[in-house]
Design an enzyme around this catalytic site. Structure first.
Site, mmCIF file in Angstrom:
data_model
loop_
_atom_site.group_PDB
_atom_site.id
_atom_site.type_symbol
_atom_site.label_atom_id
_atom_site.label_comp_id
_atom_site.label_asym_id
_atom_site.label_seq_id
_atom_site.Cartn_x
_atom_site.Cartn_y
_atom_site.Cartn_z
ATOM 1 N N GLU A 1 41.279 22.204 44.956
ATOM 2 C CA GLU A 1 40.261 21.870 43.948
ATOM 3 C C GLU A 1 39.986 23.089 43.058
ATOM 4 O OE1 GLU A 1 35.697 20.042 43.917
ATOM 5 O OE2 GLU A 1 36.428 21.130 45.684
ATOM 6 N N LYS B 1 36.383 13.580 39.558
ATOM 7 C CA LYS B 1 35.650 13.528 40.821
ATOM 8 C C LYS B 1 34.407 12.649 40.691
ATOM 9 C CE LYS B 1 33.685 16.771 44.239
ATOM 10 N NZ LYS B 1 33.418 18.206 44.469
ATOM 11 N N CYS C 1 37.598 16.577 47.332
ATOM 12 C CA CYS C 1 36.636 17.284 48.174
ATOM 13 C C CYS C 1 35.503 16.397 48.702
ATOM 14 C CB CYS C 1 36.090 18.488 47.415
ATOM 15 S SG CYS C 1 35.312 19.735 48.497
#
Length: 284
Positions: A41, A117, A158
């Site tokens: 990430e 995300k 994540c």
């Protein structure tokens, strides 16, 4: 299909981060000849504060257009080596807001997936350190998939890993492998990282590919630590490849026969269909 998860120790120097990523990817290719590589990430920037993040951000082009330094590095590596490059995530300049965005390039260098995300990391760690990703980043709303080596991959980033309903939807839409590029904090990682990844592998019966950042970085005068331990887990939840401490990579082979065997022996999706029907009946 062979896949390599790249583990980096990036900082706030974007040029140095790009060079580190290039060297690690090329070393993994030379040693293990994977068909897909994946980065952590925000591998182009970690630390340094808001100004550093904005300086590292790139305006993403329309497919086929010319992008910034990270975009073109990923595209060039994919084309030069004839592999699929999953670019972990980079910082996208979306104007008023930044976005934590995944880019994927096919063996011909064409962009084949883009994912923002969805779940933003707004938490307080056990030591009292606060993280508020939403102060700088906007959240995404769209799912993203791509095909490589005859396998259907899905994109997450994540903190998304803590939301099993997202992963079940990815499985429902045909995912066979799910990518989880991450910057997991040391405090949460030592207790939750492997448990969460193995759980998502088990409850989706998908391969999980999790490339992570490792080590320390500076954030507005404070030193913070990220956990690393990049890994690949199979659909039964076994960790089949894992990085040691430090920068490097781990390589595993995705075996579709394993996926089929696990799913045939324990048909979770069929059982979920029955549960959905029960819930719909109960609500009527």
């Amino acid at each position: 299909m062979r896949v390599s998860v790249i583990q980096m120790n990036q900082g706030s120097d974007k040029a140095a981060n790009l060079d580190q990523a290039r060297r690690l990817i090329e070393s993994a290719i030379a040693a293990d000849r994977p068909g897909l590589v994946t980065l952590p990430e925000t591998w182009t920037n970690l630390g340094g504060g808001r100004e550093s993040r904005r300086a590292a951000a790139e305006i993403l082009p329309e497919p086929g257009g010319t992008g910034g330094a990270a975009y073109e590095l990923l595209r060039g590596l994919a084309r030069a080596h004839g592999i699929t490059v999953h670019g972990g995530s980079i910082i996208e300049d979306g104007g008023e807001k930044l976005f934590n965005t995944t880019l994927v390039f096919g063996p011909d260098g064409a962009e084949i997936a883009r994912y923002r995300k969805i779940h933003l990391f707004d938490i307080t760690a056990p030591d009292g350190t606060g993280y508020k990703e939403s102060a700088l980043y906007g959240g995404g709303s769209d799912l993203a998939f791509f095909e490589a080596g005859g396998i259907r991959f899905a994109c997450t980033i994540c903190y998304d890993v803590r939301f099993p309903e997202l992963y079940q939807e990815l499985r429902r839409r045909g995912a066979e492998a799910i990518l989880v590029p991450s910057n997991f904090t040391l405090q949460t990682g030592k207790d939750h990282w492997e448990a969460l990844l193995r759980a998502r592998a088990i409850d989706t019966q998908c391969w999980i590919l999790a490339a992570a950042s490792y080590g320390t970085y500076e954030e507005r005068g404070a030193v913070r630590s990220v956990y690393g331990h990049s890994l690949v887990a199979d659909p039964w939840g076994h960790v089949v490849a894992k990085c040691s401490d430090g920068i490097g990579w781990a390589t595993a082979r995705i075996d579709t026969a394993t996926t089929q065997r696990v799913r045939a022996g324990m048909p979770l999706e069929e059982h979920r269909d029955a549960a959905r029907a029960w819930r719909a009946k109960a609500a009527s």
